[in-house]
Design a protein around this motif. Structure first.
Motif, short mmCIF file in Angstrom:
data_model
loop_
_atom_site.label_atom_id
_atom_site.label_comp_id
_atom_site.label_asym_id
_atom_site.label_seq_id
_atom_site.Cartn_x
_atom_site.Cartn_y
_atom_site.Cartn_z
N ILE A 52 0.84 -1.21 0.00
CA ILE A 52 0.00 0.00 0.00
C ILE A 52 0.87 1.25 0.00
O ILE A 52 0.61 2.22 -0.72
CB ILE A 52 -0.97 -0.03 1.21
CG1 ILE A 52 -2.05 -1.10 0.98
CG2 ILE A 52 -1.59 1.34 1.43
CD1 ILE A 52 -2.92 -1.37 2.18
N LEU A 63 -4.21 3.09 -1.50
CA LEU A 63 -5.15 1.97 -1.59
C LEU A 63 -5.67 1.58 -0.22
O LEU A 63 -4.97 1.71 0.79
CB LEU A 63 -4.47 0.77 -2.23
CG LEU A 63 -3.85 0.96 -3.63
CD1 LEU A 63 -3.16 -0.33 -4.07
CD2 LEU A 63 -4.92 1.37 -4.63
N ASP A 64 -6.90 1.07 -0.20
CA ASP A 64 -7.43 0.46 1.02
C ASP A 64 -7.04 -1.00 1.11
O ASP A 64 -6.89 -1.55 2.20
CB ASP A 64 -8.96 0.58 1.05
CG ASP A 64 -9.43 2.02 1.13
OD1 ASP A 64 -8.75 2.81 1.81
OD2 ASP A 64 -10.44 2.36 0.50
N PRO A 163 -1.52 -0.46 -9.88
CA PRO A 163 -2.72 0.34 -9.66
C PRO A 163 -2.66 1.61 -10.51
O PRO A 163 -1.60 2.15 -10.77
CB PRO A 163 -2.67 0.67 -8.16
CG PRO A 163 -1.22 0.57 -7.80
CD PRO A 163 -0.64 -0.49 -8.69
N GLY A 169 -7.35 3.45 -8.25
CA GLY A 169 -6.39 2.55 -7.63
C GLY A 169 -6.47 1.13 -8.12
O GLY A 169 -5.66 0.28 -7.71
N ALA A 189 -3.63 -5.34 -7.20
CA ALA A 189 -3.18 -4.03 -7.68
C ALA A 189 -1.78 -3.78 -7.12
O ALA A 189 -1.60 -3.10 -6.11
CB ALA A 189 -4.15 -2.95 -7.24
#
Length: 446
Positions: A52, A63-64, A163, A169, A189
């Motif tokens: 991330i 990103l989550d 991403p 993303g 991603a």
């Protein structure tokens, strides 16, 4: 625009053409290793959190989560342009036709009565497939990676692609749609070296894989080199390259268009014409300048064509030209000569060979049925492109009866003694407490 290298009259050794005389991009993977090492170590220790952070650092998006949701894959396929979907479906159909025929069958050889050796072909259990993102979108690379892995019988497939900030993303929707079309449910991603590390070490959302395949930039290549052994790799892919062996029967319009088609990939892409015809060389030079002026990515193309990795190589005749292209060992090699099929049959080193005026590299990139993940940087002299075989392992199964082992036991013990590995021989002796006519180890004096 294209540099000229005149090899006519140059000395040729018994070993052939000096490869250092030929155009080639400089790609120092070794120099990048120390840059990717901390990235890979970070992914190893922090998993998804590291991925991330690198997505924010390198791709400009926070990103989550790394794994793409099933509904995002389904939506991408639903929203895919129908013409693009139809083209991908035909590409998949043709790729399956070719790759299905590459499947291996188990073979058993009866060495002696009661003694057999079977070669059993077993697919890799889990594979990570890398699909680049960046200047271009490559759903075709999804097809070229996934189809041979599926045809080999790989049980678990995961795709990684960088991403995209413009797509919330997620990897590019066309990439996601291609994955969904092929039934791939696990997509991440993640791009660059960090994606290779994800497949090598695993994270909270991604089990480790036994192999990673697919093209990528120099950081992907460096991560593959660094982690090779921890994870199997297909190759360290470098910039794309095309070589064209052509004589004065070739159409300069076709030749120029094909050189430009590869040059638009990257500023380091290599485009090389090898010809014994000065007239063709001149016409291709003129035609290339004319076509570049009207191409969409002309700045990128111009830089690639002017680079040291591209050029026109003048040779004495077609035999000399064949020696040059074999020394070059191109990723893609076009043969645009009289009797092109006969000339192509003499080629020994190339990732893929495209025969005649109606088999351009672009066809192979998308829909010939062949694979476009091919060796670069001269590696075609010892390596092959991606295929079903990439994802299979040959296991020898040895099955000997007591009588069959007894028949060869003296020779096994003799060879063990010759190598000073007596325990090897003892492992056979132990099975025959009183073996007749079996050589004895010489006595040693105190």
């Amino acid at each position: 625009m294209l540099n000229r290298i005149d090899l006519r009259g140059s000395a040729r050794s018994a070993d052939g053409i000096d490869r250092d005389l030929l155009p080639r991009a400089e790609l120092d993977v070794e120099a990048v290793l120390e840059k990717v090492r901390p990235i890979c170590d970070d992914v190893h220790h922090r998993g998804s959190a590291a991925l991330i952070d690198y997505a924010e650092r390198f791709d400009g998006v926070r990103l989550d989560r790394i794994r793409v949701a099933k509904e995002d894959l389904e939506r991408a396929l639903e929203e895919l342009d129908p013409e693009v979907r139809a083209a991908l479906e035909e590409s998949v159909r043709r790729a399956r036709l070719v790759h299905r025929e590459q499947r291996r069958t188990d073979t058993t050889v009866r060495v002696v009565p009661g003694g057999t050796v079977t070669e059993r072909w077993v697919p890799v259990e889990r594979v990570g497939l890398y699909v680049p993102g960046g200047r271009a979108v490559y759903p075709s690379s999804v097809v070229m990676n996934v189809v041979p892995a599926q045809e080999a019988g790989v049980g678990s497939l995961a795709v990684a692609s960088p991403p995209q900030r413009d797509h919330g993303g997620l990897p590019h929707p066309t990439i996601l749609a291609a994955c969904a079309l092929l039934g791939v449910e696990e997509v991440h991603a993640a791009g660059g070296a960090q994606a290779v590390a994800m497949f090598a070490y695993g994270t909270e959302d991604c089990r480790p894989a036994q192999m990673v395949t697919g093209p990528g930039n120099i950081y992907v290549a460096a991560a593959k080199r660094l982690l090779k052994g921890r994870i199997g790799i297909d190759a360290e892919a470098g910039p794309t390259e095309i070589a064209i062996l052509a004589d004065d029967t070739a159409d300069p319009v076709h030749v120029a268009a094909d050189l430009i088609s590869q040059a638009e990939h990257d500023t380091l892409a290599a485009a090389v014409l090898v010809t014994p015809s000065e007239a063709l060389a001149g016409k291709v030079g003129e035609e290339t300048a004319r076509q570049v002026a009207g191409t969409r990515h002309r700045e990128r193309v111009t830089e690639a064509l002017r680079g040291r990795q591209s050029g026109i190589v003048l040779v004495e005749d077609l035999d000399h030209g064949l020696a040059v292209v074999d020394a070059y060992a191109a990723e893609h090699l076009e043969i645009q000569t009289a009797d092109a099929a006969a000339v192509a049959a003499r080629v020994r080193n190339a990732g893929a060979v495209f025969v005649g005026p109606w088999s351009p590299v672009s066809l192979g990139d998308y829909a010939a049925g062949s694979n476009h993940v091919l060796p670069t940087g001269g590696c075609a002299c010892h390596s092959s492109g991606l295929s079903v075989q990439t994802f299979l392992r040959g296991i020898h199964v040895v099955d000997y009866s007591r009588e069959a082992l007894a028949g060869i036991a003296p020779q096994v013990i003799t060879l063990a003694r010759a190598e000073d590995l007596p325990a090897h021989g003892d492992a056979v002796r132990a099975r025959f407490p009183r073996p007749p006519q079996m050589p004895q180890a010489p006595e040693t004096s105190a």
